[in-house]
Design a protein around this motif. Structure first.
Motif, PDB file in Angstrom:
ATOM      1  N   CYS A   7       0.842  -1.183   0.000  1.00  0.00           N
ATOM      2  CA  CYS A   7       0.000   0.000   0.000  1.00  0.00           C
ATOM      3  C   CYS A   7       0.887   1.246   0.000  1.00  0.00           C
ATOM      4  O   CYS A   7       1.887   1.300   0.696  1.00  0.00           O
ATOM      5  CB  CYS A   7      -0.899  -0.014   1.231  1.00  0.00           C
ATOM      6  SG  CYS A   7      -1.996   1.400   1.350  1.00  0.00           S
ATOM      7  N   ARG A   9       0.018   4.220   0.937  1.00  0.00           N
ATOM      8  CA  ARG A   9      -0.310   5.213   1.958  1.00  0.00           C
ATOM      9  C   ARG A   9       0.768   5.239   3.045  1.00  0.00           C
ATOM     10  O   ARG A   9       1.303   4.200   3.430  1.00  0.00           O
ATOM     11  CB  ARG A   9      -1.672   4.903   2.597  1.00  0.00           C
ATOM     12  CG  ARG A   9      -2.845   5.138   1.656  1.00  0.00           C
ATOM     13  CD  ARG A   9      -2.951   6.612   1.283  1.00  0.00           C
ATOM     14  NE  ARG A   9      -3.724   6.824   0.070  1.00  0.00           N
ATOM     15  CZ  ARG A   9      -5.018   7.135   0.051  1.00  0.00           C
ATOM     16  NH1 ARG A   9      -5.680   7.260   1.162  1.00  0.00           N
ATOM     17  NH2 ARG A   9      -5.632   7.323  -1.089  1.00  0.00           N
ATOM     18  N   CYS A  12       1.507   2.672   6.063  1.00  0.00           N
ATOM     19  CA  CYS A  12       0.697   1.487   5.842  1.00  0.00           C
ATOM     20  C   CYS A  12       1.531   0.499   5.049  1.00  0.00           C
ATOM     21  O   CYS A  12       1.924   0.781   3.932  1.00  0.00           O
ATOM     22  CB  CYS A  12      -0.583   1.824   5.089  1.00  0.00           C
ATOM     23  SG  CYS A  12      -1.631   0.382   4.800  1.00  0.00           S
ATOM     24  N   ARG A  14       0.585  -2.736   4.436  1.00  0.00           N
ATOM     25  CA  ARG A  14      -0.180  -3.922   4.048  1.00  0.00           C
ATOM     26  C   ARG A  14      -0.039  -4.195   2.554  1.00  0.00           C
ATOM     27  O   ARG A  14       0.203  -3.278   1.774  1.00  0.00           O
ATOM     28  CB  ARG A  14      -1.654  -3.739   4.416  1.00  0.00           C
ATOM     29  CG  ARG A  14      -1.912  -3.952   5.904  1.00  0.00           C
ATOM     30  CD  ARG A  14      -3.333  -3.646   6.246  1.00  0.00           C
ATOM     31  NE  ARG A  14      -3.562  -2.202   6.258  1.00  0.00           N
ATOM     32  CZ  ARG A  14      -4.381  -1.584   7.112  1.00  0.00           C
ATOM     33  NH1 ARG A  14      -5.047  -2.271   8.001  1.00  0.00           N
ATOM     34  NH2 ARG A  14      -4.525  -0.289   7.061  1.00  0.00           N
ATOM     35  N   CYS A  46      -4.054  -0.978  -0.215  1.00  0.00           N
ATOM     36  CA  CYS A  46      -4.464  -2.219   0.433  1.00  0.00           C
ATOM     37  C   CYS A  46      -5.997  -2.255   0.475  1.00  0.00           C
ATOM     38  O   CYS A  46      -6.673  -1.293   0.110  1.00  0.00           O
ATOM     39  CB  CYS A  46      -3.890  -2.294   1.846  1.00  0.00           C
ATOM     40  SG  CYS A  46      -4.542  -1.029   2.952  1.00  0.00           S
ATOM     41  N   HIS A  49      -7.577   0.580   2.674  1.00  0.00           N
ATOM     42  CA  HIS A  49      -7.521   1.919   2.100  1.00  0.00           C
ATOM     43  C   HIS A  49      -8.348   2.019   0.820  1.00  0.00           C
ATOM     44  O   HIS A  49      -8.846   3.087   0.478  1.00  0.00           O
ATOM     45  CB  HIS A  49      -6.066   2.325   1.850  1.00  0.00           C
ATOM     46  CG  HIS A  49      -5.398   2.858   3.091  1.00  0.00           C
ATOM     47  ND1 HIS A  49      -4.296   2.274   3.654  1.00  0.00           N
ATOM     48  CD2 HIS A  49      -5.720   3.916   3.878  1.00  0.00           C
ATOM     49  CE1 HIS A  49      -3.954   2.961   4.750  1.00  0.00           C
ATOM     50  NE2 HIS A  49      -4.807   3.956   4.908  1.00  0.00           N
TER      51      HIS A  49
HETATM   52 ZN   LIG Z   1      -3.173   0.814   3.247  1.00  0.00          ZN
END
Ligand SMILES: [Zn+2]
Length: 119
Positions: A7, A9, A12, A14, A46, A49
């Motif tokens: 991901c 972000r 993050c 994931r 992810c 998100h």
């Molecule tokens: Zn994420």
């Protein structure tokens, strides 16, 4: 072998399940299946998100059919959305009793699109 996509972000880590592409010409953010390779203006997201994605002001979010091997909206959801759009395109029947109840113009799952008959 390609590295696991993460991901994009901040904070993050994931695994990414979808790719967000900003189409500046149409002011549309397109959320689709994970892109085969990273491109400019594309952001891997992810599952969490992807779900919480909101478009910038004045932008629309277009969600494309997900890869069936990834988690995400089912094809049933997309079919229901397509049905709702088709229903909304049909002229709504006038309310029989002339009442002020909102006219239901579409339905997607438990969500209904309502149109105020006075509008
Ligand atoms: Zn994420």
């Amino acid at each position: 072998m390609s590295p696991v996509r993460r991901c994009s972000r901040t904070a993050c880590g994931r695994p990414a399940v979808a790719t967000l592409t900003y189409v500046y010409a149409d002011s549309t953010a397109v959320l689709g299946p994970l892109a085969t390779y990273a491109e400019p203006h594309c952001y891997d997201l992810c599952a969490a998100h992807s779900e919480r994605l909101t478009a910038p002001r004045g932008w629309e979010v277009l969600r494309l059919a997900p890869d069936p091997t990834t988690l995400g909206p089912s094809s049933d959801d997309l079919e229901a959305l397509a049905d709702a759009v088709r229903e909304a395109a049909r002229p709504a029947a006038p309310p029989a009793d002339g009442g002020r109840e909102p006219v239901e113009v579409g339905r997607r799952g438990h969500l209904r699109m309502l149109r105020d008959p006075e509008a």
